[in-house]
Every structure is written in C-alpha cells, then in structure tokens.
Design an enzyme around this catalytic site. Sequence first.
Site, short mmCIF file in Angstrom:
data_model
loop_
_atom_site.label_atom_id
_atom_site.label_comp_id
_atom_site.label_asym_id
_atom_site.label_seq_id
_atom_site.Cartn_x
_atom_site.Cartn_y
_atom_site.Cartn_z
N HIS A 56 38.16 32.61 44.13
CA HIS A 56 37.91 32.57 42.68
C HIS A 56 39.25 32.63 41.95
O HIS A 56 40.21 33.22 42.44
CB HIS A 56 37.07 33.78 42.25
CG HIS A 56 35.64 33.73 42.73
ND1 HIS A 56 34.70 34.63 42.35
CD2 HIS A 56 35.03 32.87 43.59
CE1 HIS A 56 33.54 34.34 42.92
NE2 HIS A 56 33.71 33.28 43.69
N GLU A 58 40.32 34.28 39.31
CA GLU A 58 40.85 35.60 38.91
C GLU A 58 41.37 36.39 40.12
O GLU A 58 42.42 37.01 40.05
CB GLU A 58 39.78 36.43 38.18
CG GLU A 58 39.19 35.74 36.96
CD GLU A 58 37.87 35.06 37.28
OE1 GLU A 58 37.77 34.37 38.32
OE2 GLU A 58 36.91 35.23 36.49
N CYS A 86 33.53 38.08 38.09
CA CYS A 86 32.47 38.63 38.94
C CYS A 86 32.92 39.99 39.47
O CYS A 86 34.05 40.44 39.22
CB CYS A 86 32.16 37.68 40.09
SG CYS A 86 33.41 37.69 41.40
N CYS A 89 36.17 39.84 41.56
CA CYS A 89 37.38 39.63 40.76
C CYS A 89 37.68 40.84 39.89
O CYS A 89 38.84 41.21 39.70
CB CYS A 89 37.22 38.37 39.91
SG CYS A 89 37.16 36.88 40.92
ZN LIG Z 1 35.01 36.07 40.92
#
Ligand SMILES: [Zn+2]
Length: 160
Positions: A56, A58, A86, A89
């Site tokens: 991801h 981040e 999420c 992250c």
């Molecule tokens: Zn994430």
Amino acid sequence: MSKEQHIQYLRRSIEVSRRARESGNTPFGCILVDRAGRILWEQGNIEVTEHNCTGHAERTLMEEVSKRFSKEELWHCTMYTTAEPCAMCAGAIYWGNVGRVVFGITEKRLAELTGDDERNLTLDLPCTEVFASGRKPIVVIGPFPEIESEVVAVHEGYWK
Ligand SMILES: [Zn+2]
C-alpha cells in the site's frame, strides 16, 4: 496550515495515485510534507508490480522515509493520502511516528468504490480508531468533500 493548502497537497497525492494506476498498480497515492511545507517523499501503491501484499502507498512510504529521517523529524511531518489509511498503514504511521494524517475520502467511501473486488477487500475500520488505541496524539484531518470527485475519478472503471 489552511484548508486550501491541505487541498493543494491532497491534489498532489491524487496525481501520485494516477501514476500508480498508470504503472499497473491499484489507484492509491500519498506524499509526506515536512513542517516547512516541503514534499519529502511521494509514494504510489506498489502491490501489483512488486508482488508485495503490503505494498500500500502509505505503508511503503513509511518504510522509505523511516530509512531517511529520524522519528523526531517525522513527528512534525504530515502525510497526505487520497483515501483514509487502512489498519495496516495506520499501524505503520503509528510506529514510524508521523504526527499528522490528512486524507481525501473515508475508508467507507472507498469501500463503496471497491465493492466486492477481491483486489481490495477494504477494512471497515477508521484510522482514528487504530490511533485511539495507541499512545500518541496523532492528528487526523479528513475527509475533504471538495476533492472527493477528483479522488474518485482516478478509481473510475478500475474496480469490478
Ligand atoms: Zn493500507
């Protein structure tokens, strides 16, 4: 920092999300800005092209900046991200010690976009809940309805 400045940096993260999609990854992007307003890092999602399930935007940004900046410096930085981070992250932001997160659309709005697409079975857990479980006063600002349509436009036609 003014709302207009937040929106300006969010637009930059939207640009990064567009590039992530163009490079074959999921349409997410984020940037890290220091207290002087300088952009320290830009990061798109790398899940697909790097075959990295934790790729991801981040979390990957946190990995990169933690190699280059101290926790003290990172505490005074702001992450601008297209969609609310999420749980994974948010955990990386917490452990990496970034003090502020500004996001465009909520995790709930994102879930509406991704639907049941197996590539992003979005967690229904606001990042504020993750941070509230910790011991650092991480500031969260968002969503920004002013740029929702711009964030969403990058997702158009992507999710099944
Ligand atoms: Zn994430």
